[in-house]
Design a protein around this motif. Structure first.
Motif, PDB file in Angstrom:
ATOM      1  N   HIS A 100       0.820  -1.220   0.000  1.00 42.03           N
ATOM      2  CA  HIS A 100       0.000   0.000   0.000  1.00 42.03           C
ATOM      3  C   HIS A 100       0.855   1.272   0.000  1.00 42.03           C
ATOM      4  O   HIS A 100       0.302   2.366  -0.107  1.00 42.03           O
ATOM      5  CB  HIS A 100      -0.908   0.014   1.238  1.00 42.03           C
ATOM      6  CG  HIS A 100      -1.920  -1.077   1.261  1.00 42.03           C
ATOM      7  ND1 HIS A 100      -3.206  -0.932   0.794  1.00 42.03           N
ATOM      8  CD2 HIS A 100      -1.827  -2.363   1.683  1.00 42.03           C
ATOM      9  CE1 HIS A 100      -3.868  -2.060   0.938  1.00 42.03           C
ATOM     10  NE2 HIS A 100      -3.051  -2.950   1.473  1.00 42.03           N
ATOM     11  N   ILE A 101       2.174   1.138   0.155  1.00 41.03           N
ATOM     12  CA  ILE A 101       3.040   2.318   0.255  1.00 41.03           C
ATOM     13  C   ILE A 101       3.663   2.608  -1.104  1.00 41.03           C
ATOM     14  O   ILE A 101       4.256   1.727  -1.736  1.00 41.03           O
ATOM     15  CB  ILE A 101       4.152   2.108   1.307  1.00 41.03           C
ATOM     16  CG1 ILE A 101       3.540   1.734   2.666  1.00 41.03           C
ATOM     17  CG2 ILE A 101       4.994   3.366   1.438  1.00 41.03           C
ATOM     18  CD1 ILE A 101       4.566   1.404   3.736  1.00 41.03           C
ATOM     19  N   ARG A 102       3.542   3.839  -1.566  1.00 38.96           N
ATOM     20  CA  ARG A 102       4.137   4.282  -2.827  1.00 38.96           C
ATOM     21  C   ARG A 102       5.284   5.241  -2.501  1.00 38.96           C
ATOM     22  O   ARG A 102       5.037   6.362  -2.054  1.00 38.96           O
ATOM     23  CB  ARG A 102       3.101   5.013  -3.693  1.00 38.96           C
ATOM     24  CG  ARG A 102       1.757   4.302  -3.809  1.00 38.96           C
ATOM     25  CD  ARG A 102       1.786   3.141  -4.772  1.00 38.96           C
ATOM     26  NE  ARG A 102       0.528   2.420  -4.775  1.00 38.96           N
ATOM     27  CZ  ARG A 102      -0.551   2.786  -5.449  1.00 38.96           C
ATOM     28  NH1 ARG A 102      -0.540   3.903  -6.164  1.00 38.96           N
ATOM     29  NH2 ARG A 102      -1.653   2.050  -5.413  1.00 38.96           N
ATOM     30  N   TYR A 103       6.503   4.775  -2.708  1.00 38.03           N
ATOM     31  CA  TYR A 103       7.663   5.609  -2.419  1.00 38.03           C
ATOM     32  C   TYR A 103       7.956   6.546  -3.589  1.00 38.03           C
ATOM     33  O   TYR A 103       7.480   6.346  -4.709  1.00 38.03           O
ATOM     34  CB  TYR A 103       8.883   4.737  -2.119  1.00 38.03           C
ATOM     35  CG  TYR A 103       8.695   3.866  -0.901  1.00 38.03           C
ATOM     36  CD1 TYR A 103       8.566   4.441   0.363  1.00 38.03           C
ATOM     37  CD2 TYR A 103       8.608   2.478  -1.004  1.00 38.03           C
ATOM     38  CE1 TYR A 103       8.376   3.644   1.488  1.00 38.03           C
ATOM     39  CE2 TYR A 103       8.423   1.686   0.113  1.00 38.03           C
ATOM     40  CZ  TYR A 103       8.302   2.273   1.351  1.00 38.03           C
ATOM     41  OH  TYR A 103       8.112   1.492   2.462  1.00 38.03           O
ATOM     42  N   HIS A 104       8.744   7.571  -3.323  1.00 45.33           N
ATOM     43  CA  HIS A 104       9.110   8.584  -4.324  1.00 45.33           C
ATOM     44  C   HIS A 104       7.892   9.366  -4.817  1.00 45.33           C
ATOM     45  O   HIS A 104       7.979  10.041  -5.841  1.00 45.33           O
ATOM     46  CB  HIS A 104       9.823   7.960  -5.535  1.00 45.33           C
ATOM     47  CG  HIS A 104      10.988   7.091  -5.187  1.00 45.33           C
ATOM     48  ND1 HIS A 104      12.172   7.608  -4.729  1.00 45.33           N
ATOM     49  CD2 HIS A 104      11.155   5.746  -5.228  1.00 45.33           C
ATOM     50  CE1 HIS A 104      13.016   6.617  -4.502  1.00 45.33           C
ATOM     51  NE2 HIS A 104      12.425   5.473  -4.787  1.00 45.33           N
ATOM     52  N   HIS A 105       6.786   9.289  -4.133  1.00 43.04           N
ATOM     53  CA  HIS A 105       5.563   9.972  -4.551  1.00 43.04           C
ATOM     54  C   HIS A 105       5.380  11.244  -3.709  1.00 43.04           C
ATOM     55  O   HIS A 105       4.984  11.170  -2.544  1.00 43.04           O
ATOM     56  CB  HIS A 105       4.342   9.066  -4.384  1.00 43.04           C
ATOM     57  CG  HIS A 105       4.179   8.041  -5.458  1.00 43.04           C
ATOM     58  ND1 HIS A 105       5.164   7.136  -5.783  1.00 43.04           N
ATOM     59  CD2 HIS A 105       3.133   7.786  -6.295  1.00 43.04           C
ATOM     60  CE1 HIS A 105       4.729   6.358  -6.770  1.00 43.04           C
ATOM     61  NE2 HIS A 105       3.505   6.727  -7.096  1.00 43.04           N
ATOM     62  N   ARG A 106       5.664  12.376  -4.307  1.00 40.28           N
ATOM     63  CA  ARG A 106       5.543  13.660  -3.608  1.00 40.28           C
ATOM     64  C   ARG A 106       4.236  14.340  -4.023  1.00 40.28           C
ATOM     65  O   ARG A 106       4.001  14.589  -5.216  1.00 40.28           O
ATOM     66  CB  ARG A 106       6.729  14.564  -3.909  1.00 40.28           C
ATOM     67  CG  ARG A 106       6.691  15.908  -3.155  1.00 40.28           C
ATOM     68  CD  ARG A 106       7.925  16.738  -3.448  1.00 40.28           C
ATOM     69  NE  ARG A 106       9.125  16.109  -2.931  1.00 40.28           N
ATOM     70  CZ  ARG A 106       9.555  16.204  -1.685  1.00 40.28           C
ATOM     71  NH1 ARG A 106       8.868  16.917  -0.803  1.00 40.28           N
ATOM     72  NH2 ARG A 106      10.659  15.600  -1.301  1.00 40.28           N
ATOM     73  N   VAL A 107       3.390  14.650  -3.054  1.00 43.40           N
ATOM     74  CA  VAL A 107       2.126  15.327  -3.330  1.00 43.40           C
ATOM     75  C   VAL A 107       2.408  16.803  -3.575  1.00 43.40           C
ATOM     76  O   VAL A 107       3.038  17.472  -2.759  1.00 43.40           O
ATOM     77  CB  VAL A 107       1.149  15.148  -2.159  1.00 43.40           C
ATOM     78  CG1 VAL A 107      -0.153  15.891  -2.432  1.00 43.40           C
ATOM     79  CG2 VAL A 107       0.876  13.672  -1.905  1.00 43.40           C
ATOM     80  N   THR A 108       1.931  17.323  -4.690  1.00 44.78           N
ATOM     81  CA  THR A 108       2.181  18.718  -5.054  1.00 44.78           C
ATOM     82  C   THR A 108       0.917  19.570  -5.050  1.00 44.78           C
ATOM     83  O   THR A 108       0.997  20.787  -5.188  1.00 44.78           O
ATOM     84  CB  THR A 108       2.833  18.789  -6.442  1.00 44.78           C
ATOM     85  OG1 THR A 108       1.974  18.147  -7.407  1.00 44.78           O
ATOM     86  CG2 THR A 108       4.194  18.106  -6.447  1.00 44.78           C
ATOM     87  N   GLY A 109      -0.238  18.962  -4.896  1.00 45.86           N
ATOM     88  CA  GLY A 109      -1.479  19.722  -4.831  1.00 45.86           C
ATOM     89  C   GLY A 109      -2.619  18.837  -4.367  1.00 45.86           C
ATOM     90  O   GLY A 109      -2.651  17.638  -4.679  1.00 45.86           O
ATOM     91  N   PRO A 358      -0.211  23.019  -1.502  1.00 43.50           N
ATOM     92  CA  PRO A 358      -1.366  23.905  -1.687  1.00 43.50           C
ATOM     93  C   PRO A 358      -2.675  23.119  -1.685  1.00 43.50           C
ATOM     94  O   PRO A 358      -2.793  22.095  -2.357  1.00 43.50           O
ATOM     95  CB  PRO A 358      -1.103  24.557  -3.050  1.00 43.50           C
ATOM     96  CG  PRO A 358      -0.139  23.654  -3.750  1.00 43.50           C
ATOM     97  CD  PRO A 358       0.671  22.989  -2.691  1.00 43.50           C
ATOM     98  N   PHE A 359      -3.651  23.616  -0.926  1.00 44.76           N
ATOM     99  CA  PHE A 359      -4.979  23.005  -0.838  1.00 44.76           C
ATOM    100  C   PHE A 359      -5.993  23.920  -1.514  1.00 44.76           C
ATOM    101  O   PHE A 359      -5.863  25.151  -1.461  1.00 44.76           O
ATOM    102  CB  PHE A 359      -5.401  22.859   0.625  1.00 44.76           C
ATOM    103  CG  PHE A 359      -4.863  21.664   1.349  1.00 44.76           C
ATOM    104  CD1 PHE A 359      -5.717  20.681   1.816  1.00 44.76           C
ATOM    105  CD2 PHE A 359      -3.503  21.520   1.583  1.00 44.76           C
ATOM    106  CE1 PHE A 359      -5.233  19.588   2.521  1.00 44.76           C
ATOM    107  CE2 PHE A 359      -3.007  20.438   2.281  1.00 44.76           C
ATOM    108  CZ  PHE A 359      -3.879  19.461   2.749  1.00 44.76           C
ATOM    109  N   SER A 360      -7.024  23.319  -2.071  1.00 49.19           N
ATOM    110  CA  SER A 360      -8.166  24.105  -2.545  1.00 49.19           C
ATOM    111  C   SER A 360      -9.444  23.321  -2.268  1.00 49.19           C
ATOM    112  O   SER A 360      -9.443  22.088  -2.252  1.00 49.19           O
ATOM    113  CB  SER A 360      -8.055  24.419  -4.040  1.00 49.19           C
ATOM    114  OG  SER A 360      -8.146  23.246  -4.818  1.00 49.19           O
ATOM    115  N   VAL A 361     -10.524  24.067  -2.022  1.00 49.73           N
ATOM    116  CA  VAL A 361     -11.839  23.476  -1.801  1.00 49.73           C
ATOM    117  C   VAL A 361     -12.797  24.112  -2.791  1.00 49.73           C
ATOM    118  O   VAL A 361     -13.005  25.331  -2.773  1.00 49.73           O
ATOM    119  CB  VAL A 361     -12.321  23.699  -0.350  1.00 49.73           C
ATOM    120  CG1 VAL A 361     -13.771  23.259  -0.188  1.00 49.73           C
ATOM    121  CG2 VAL A 361     -11.425  22.945   0.630  1.00 49.73           C
TER     122      VAL A 361
END
Length: 490
Positions: A100-109, A358-361
């Motif tokens: 279930h773990i995804r390495y090298h995965h950086r969340v950008t938005g 950065p978050f948006s709703v």
């Protein structure tokens, strides 16, 4: 996977450190039918314990309370980073989390859509440069609370003149050899308390330079109660629970005494180290802080190893401020100089607001400085998002277990009622509620908090919009938290 394809999961966990692994365990335990992934920017699990490679890296909290409630700790109370990683690896294996773990995965938005009742995470793969999207019904932020990539280093005059090597503990180079060298460690927090005794045996000498003193506590690596229990050959679960409760009681005493009788705690801490110091050391100058106990973290030193290095003549403490760097070291405002071959800037870190993602709703950017916390685990106006944040004065993980209890209760409540979204929302009586700082200076005021308060979300002056409670309060209040008070479901 390409940017035009998207995978959907029930729960998206950001971060595979102690917080994310703990969250994943609870999902496995409470909701085995739900799909989830953990996105980790690093190339392995462990968070802080993976990124911190400096000499002697260890927990300054006991592992009986830093470890998870469900997973007995077998070992000394204070453990090195590698031992903690092994413990976390055991949890990953026992819960079958590796897939279930995804390495090298950086969340950008991260963006929320109310019509779809789902989050979309924009992700960049550091190993391939690919971009991709993952959607989720619920978002669980477990990314930690500081910036791993950009540690804090003050701007000192003349630093570029220094001919030696300058390193920050958060970016420790593999090829650094301090054997036989003069080492200067700038800072007096938990990191300095760790690296000084770790480098002292091989270095020619290690000098710790501090602007002002910190509080220290010479905790034993192995609790005397653990020594007494060992011959009884008790089940590991029994020993774990006995020691866990013992350490909770000790930590509660330290925290509540710091709040209710700071003079008594001050005397206890200073007198605890006085007999461990070399003869002639100016205790008032180097070991009596300007602030109240627990307004900043106490530096825990297992078996007083820092002071043993001082008594052996391998380490010393200087209390002064830096006028500037020279080619050979540092010139102090007092006029003295400290020569060094290696300078270690143990000067702290920068707080990160949800990984600085950065978050948006519904297309509107989220300004967290105008948002308030709901019980220290959700944010007003942000739907279907929980976050993990532990303690400063107790073990981080003690609070995670309590937070995970509340989050899983909320998820179960949504299932029971058929709701697809939950959002913390101020009540009519909160319309004029003042927005208070993330944490008050009187409560906790280390440099990294002061530098970052302007970027952080806020709290209110009433429940359920407060946080930063001690464990003796949280362990009573969080289990009975009203899940309809300040939360709107739809």
């Amino acid at each position: 996977m390409t940017a035009t394809t998207a995978e959907h999961v029930d729960v998206l966990i950001v971060g595979a450190g102690v917080s994310g692994i703990g969250a994943a365990h609870r999902l496995r335990e409470e909701f085995p039918e739900r799909s989830f992934v953990l996105l980790e920017a690093q190339d392995a699990a462990g968070g802080t314990w993976w990124t911190h490679r400096y000499p002697g890296a260890r927990s300054d909290s006991d592992l009986f309370t830093y470890g998870y409630r469900h997973k007995p700790w077998r070992g000394p109370s204070i453990a090195a980073g590698g031992e903690i990683l092994s413990y976390l690896d055991e949890v990953i294996a026992e819960d079958d989390l590796a897939g279930h773990i995804r390495y090298h995965h950086r969340v950008t938005g991260l963006s929320w859509s109310s019509p779809q009742n789902r989050w979309t995470a924009e992700v960049t793969r550091a190993d391939t440069g690919e971009t991709l999207s993952i959607t989720a019904s619920f978002l669980w932020m477990c990314q930690g609370y500081y910036n791993h990539d950009e540690p804090y280093t003050p701007e000192w005059p003349g630093l570029d003149r220094f001919e030696g090597r300058v390193v920050h503990p958060q970016a420790w180079p593999d090829d650094l050899d301090t054997g036989g060298k003069q080492v200067l460690v700038i800072g007096s927090g938990a990191t300095a308390a760790t690296v000084v005794p770790a480098m002292a045996p091989d270095a020619a000498h290690v000098t710790m330079l501090q602007r002002s003193p910190s509080y220290w506590f010479p905790a034993p690596t192995v609790h005397e109660l653990a020594t007494m229990l060992e011959p009884l050959d008790l089940p590991a679960e029994w020993t774990h629970e006995i020691l866990r409760r013992t350490y909770v009681q000790q930590l509660d005493w330290l925290a509540t005494t710091g709040r209710d009788d700071p003079d008594a705690l001050h005397e206890f801490l200073v007198e605890s180290i006085r007999p461990l110091l070399p003869e002639g050391v100016d205790v008032e100058k180097h070991f009596v802080p300007r602030y109240r106990p627990w307004q900043q973290r106490i530096a825990f030193v297992p078996d007083g190893d820092f002071f043993a290095a001082m008594r052996a003549g391998k380490a010393s403490v200087v209390t002064d401020t830096i006028a500037g760097f020279t080619e050979k070291g540092v010139e102090l405002d007092s006029g003295e100089t400290i020569e060094a071959d290696v300078v270690v800037t143990a000067t702290g870190f920068n707080l990160s607001v949800f990984g600085d993602v950065p978050f948006s709703v519904d297309g509107e950017p989220v300004d967290f400085t105008r948002s308030v916390t709901w019980r220290g685990l959700m944010i007003s106006g942000v739907p279907n998002m929980a976050y993990a944040f532990g303690y400063f004065r107790h073990s981080w993980t003690l609070r995670l277990d309590l937070v995970n209890d509340v989050i899983t209760r909320i998820l179960a409540r949504m299932d029971e009622r058929g709701h697809r979204a939950v959002v913390p929302t101020l009540r009519p009586q909160d319309a004029d509620m003042p927005l208070l700082p993330w944490v008050s200076e009187d409560n906790f005021n280390p440099g990294y908090v002061g530098r970052s308060q302007h970027r952080m979300f806020r709290q209110g002056d009433r429940e359920p919009w407060t946080h930063m409670h001690e464990h003796d309060v949280d362990r009573v209040e969080l289990p009975k938290a009203d899940l309809d008070d300040g939360l709107q479901y739809r």
